[in-house]
Design an enzyme around this catalytic site. Structure first.
Site, PDB file in Angstrom:
ATOM      1  N   HIS A  41       0.615  -1.260  -0.009  1.00  0.00           N
ATOM      2  CA  HIS A  41       0.008  -0.004   0.075  1.00  0.00           C
ATOM      3  C   HIS A  41       0.994   1.351   0.013  1.00  0.00           C
ATOM      4  O   HIS A  41       0.562   2.339  -0.634  1.00  0.00           O
ATOM      5  CB  HIS A  41      -0.931  -0.031   1.289  1.00  0.00           C
ATOM      6  N   HIS A  97     -10.347   2.498  -0.370  1.00  0.00           N
ATOM      7  CA  HIS A  97     -10.397   1.897   1.191  1.00  0.00           C
ATOM      8  C   HIS A  97     -11.028   0.682   0.857  1.00  0.00           C
ATOM      9  O   HIS A  97     -11.981   0.493   1.820  1.00  0.00           O
ATOM     10  CB  HIS A  97     -10.853   2.999   1.914  1.00  0.00           C
TER      11      HIS A  97
END
Length: 738
Positions: free
Chosen positions: A50, A96
């Site tokens: 990420h 998300h």
């Protein structure tokens, strides 16, 4: 190693933190020793998929990112473009996905909070949000729960913080049942002099932590969740999802904007994924300096937090401001005025080391730049999947003319195509009273107050097309989003993208990624539109099943001056001519909504877009939107001409007659086309404008009456009562959610 207690003793701590043995060895080489627990925690989050983009970084340089109007390109917290006359716009998109699967409300809410911070970190006031969300079919209770929770989270946070959500897209497909996608984009506006970078400044600069207290919520959250796949046994290993506080974020926005106006900060970094580890190391690395960080000064809401926990925590609504020593008291006074906590937590030093202290002892000494510049950069193998050619040849034989009324009503009843107002009516889209074109149209538009400028944004994605051909699918998304903003009178000027893919350790998934990136890049080059930022979300896989490759393209366009009355879907009048612009006659239904909804089939190969025609079509749409001669336009996308016109009829409460030669032409989704409602007195001049740009045109029929009539020459027409079509379209999602 008890400082990082995340796994049974028999599992090496670095593996429990998501690091490979090779990555752990790299850390040992950098430090010349074994890392301390706090150091290992920092490397684990900063080198995660990420944060480090380790599987994608080798390819992202392909994007065209330069243009005279680009002020800040990829690499900062948000991209920034010059709007002229001293105005800048900041744009950012983030995912998300994994947190929203674990806890849909807070996962989505904190996704909104994080993207807002990316924007006001640059010095801009956030003015609008867009959401791109995808779930499994709504006949499943879990998918309804996730959809409801995500929409509620976006609404709850955005409405409370006071930033309108004015557009986006909702889709439902089987491949997202185990991996919903929650992408959020934000636009901010600022004066040129308010631009702030994420830099630590020079030695002697003071680091001030602003905002919420630090807790254990979200430890390893985004960085860990977004760097691994889900499986049946993974639920117990999932870290807690962050908890958002929109009222605290609102105060933080206003405090930071005041700091910028008063020139009280050197640089700012938000605390999102990787928390303090990122907020200390990235600004220091950018500035080429070191830093002393004192964890004892961090305001906390839980006792006995270890250094690793403090460094990994992703507690929300926190910012790190870098301040000249002489201005620290003024910064603390601003924080007090806005009733937010603030504390001096560090000092910028000469050299390159980030030194972290806790309870009087040094718990970490590492080169700050090693957390970013030395992060793994993988060149994963990729290749066309063995099944791809078979997929292209797997076309559905369509020998029989379908029941056209049944087909159109089924498309109108599909939740991916039906009225999305169940979602967007939960969002307050009129905050700031800047909204000119609200949700429910091809693009959203806001005014830049105090100017004649209008900013238009469209976000678009299509997993089916990209599954069938990722390069063509990626390019088509760019052209579609550019056409959408053009239909408000805006010229496309910048792109941000969110690249959602499956497991990058599979060569086929990496091939999909590389091909998609190439398609997006080629289309952006053809339109001279730079990519100014984006996000990559890998490991969207559950139990070995990957999602469709699902890039989301967010296109920013500007109209200067803004049209007085931009075209809208609800402005069709009885008697308007129905014109189509773009090529006619495609017989390709590959990846179309018709094939999926009517036959449950996905196969074939979508048409390749024509970049020259695409550019002409986009220019024509912008000219028509600004001409005042065309009250309503709509791009032809999912559902083809039939659904496109039906949506205009429903929005305007007026029927239409659509003439067609082949029924496939009603539902084909070939690119670079739009339809328009044109009053009779303007038809001739509108056709002349199209001819000037060498754009093909067709007159499909007329608007009027109370039915949608599909007519094929001398054959008997098919009529769908407008009232029936409207009820079907409006109730498709609410009926399932109830």
């Amino acid at each position: 190693m008890s400082d990082v207690d995340l796994a049974p003793e028999e599992v090496p701590v670095h593996q429990a933190l998501g690091m490979t043995d090779e990555e752990f060895a790299s850390v040992q080489d950098i430090l010349g020793r074994d890392p301390e627990p706090a150091e290992l925690a920092m490397y684990s989050v900063m080198w995660s998929e990420h944060c480090s983009y380790k599987s994608s970084r080798a390819h992202l340089g392909r994007f065209p990112s330069d243009a005279p109007w680009v002020v800040v390109g990829p690499g900062e917290n948000a991209g920034v473009v010059d709007l002229g006359d001293g105005w800048y716009a900041a744009l950012r998109i983030e995912s998300h996905n994994h947190p929203s699967f674990v806890e849909p409300y807070q996962g989505a809410a904190t996704g909104v909070g994080g993207i807002l911070r990316d924007i006001f970190t640059m010095g801009a006031r956030p003015v609008a949000l867009w959401d791109q969300i995808r779930f499994g079919p709504l006949d499943d209770a879990m998918n309804r729960y996730l959809f409801n929770g995500v929409v509620s989270g976006i609404a709850g946070y955005g409405n409370a913080v006071g930033v309108p959500t004015i557009g986006g897209e909702v889709a439902f497909e089987e491949c997202y049942a185990g991996n919903p996608l929650v992408n959020v984009m934000c636009l901010g506006i600022m004066k040129a002099e308010d631009l702030v970078y994420g830099t630590a400044g020079t030695p002697g600069t003071i680091a001030v932590l602003l905002g919420n207290a630090t807790g254990r919520d979200g430890i390893g959250g985004a960085s860990v969740l977004a760097s691994a796949s889900f499986d049946e046994g993974s639920s117990e290993k999932r870290p807690s999802v962050q908890v958002g506080d929109p009222f605290e974020e609102k105060k933080l926005i206003e405090a930071c904007l005041e700091l910028y106006r008063r020139s009280l900060v050197v640089g700012v970094q938000d605390l999102g994924a990787a928390g303090l580890s990122c907020a200390a190391s990235e600004p220091a690395a950018r500035a080429g300096v070191g830093m002393d960080l004192d964890l004892d000064a961090v305001h906390v809401r839980e006792g006995d937090m270890t250094p690793a926990e403090l460094l990994m925590s992703e507690s929300q609504e926190r910012m790190m401001a870098f301040v000249d020593e002489a201005k620290v008291d003024e910064v603390l006074a601003v924080a007090s005025k806005w009733e937010i906590d603030a504390a001096v937590v560090g000092t910028v030093k000469a050299g390159s080391d980030l030194i972290v202290r806790h309870e009087g002892a040094v718990v970490a000494t590492i080169p700050a730049a090693s957390l970013t510049e030395d992060a793994p950069k993988l060149h994963r193998p990729y290749g066309e999947p063995a099944w791809q050619q078979d997929l292209w040849t797997n076309t559905l034989p369509l020998l029989q003319v379908p029941n056209l009324k049944d087909a159109l009503l089924k498309l109108l009843d599909d939740p991916s195509l039906a009225d999305p107002r169940w979602a967007y009516e939960q969002y307050d889209h009129m905050l700031f009273t800047n909204t000119v074109v609200e949700p429910g149209h091809d693009a959203s538009m806001i005014r830049v107050k105090g100017t004649d400028k209008g900013l238009s944004v469209s976000t678009d994605g299509n997993g089916r097309h990209c599954y069938l051909d990722p390069r063509r699918g990626g390019a088509r998304l760019v052209y579609e989003s550019a056409l959408n903003v053009a239909m408000t009178g805006a010229r496309p000027m910048a792109v941000v993208d969110n690249l959602n893919f499956g497991n990058p350790e599979k060569t086929g998934v990496m091939w999909q990624f590389v091909e998609t990136l190439e398609g997006i890049s080629q289309a952006c080059e053809a339109l001279d539109v730079p990519v100014i930022g984006g996000n990559v979300s890998f490991y969207n896989e559950t139990d070995g099943v990957d999602i469709f490759p699902t890039p989301v393209v967010g296109m920013l366009g500007m109209a200067d001056p803004m049209p007085t009355d931009p075209p809208r879907l609800d402005q069709v009048s009885d008697g308007d001519h129905l014109l189509m612009f773009g090529p006619r006659g495609s017989r390709n239904l590959a990846g179309s909504a018709f094939e999926k909804v009517m036959h449950g089939h996905i196969g074939g190969r979508p048409d390749e877009p024509d970049p020259y025609l695409a550019k002409a079509i986009i220019e024509l749409a912008a000219q028509l939107a600004c001409s005042g001669k065309v009250p309503a336009m709509h791009d032809i996308a999912e559902g083809g001409v039939a659904l496109t016109v039906a949506e205009m009829c429903i929005a305007s409460e007026v029927g239409a007659t659509i003439n067609f030669s082949t029924w496939i032409g009603l539902f084909a989704e070939n690119p670079n086309r739009f339809v328009a409602a044109v009053p009779a007195e303007h038809v001739e001049s509108v056709l002349a404008m199209a001819e000037e740009l060498d754009v093909p045109t067709s007159e499909l029929g007329r608007f009027g009456g109370d039915v949608i009539s599909l007519q094929n020459g001398s054959h008997e027409s098919t009529e769908i009562p407008l009232a029936e079509a409207t009820v079907t379209y409006r109730t498709a999602i609410p009926r399932r959610m109830s």
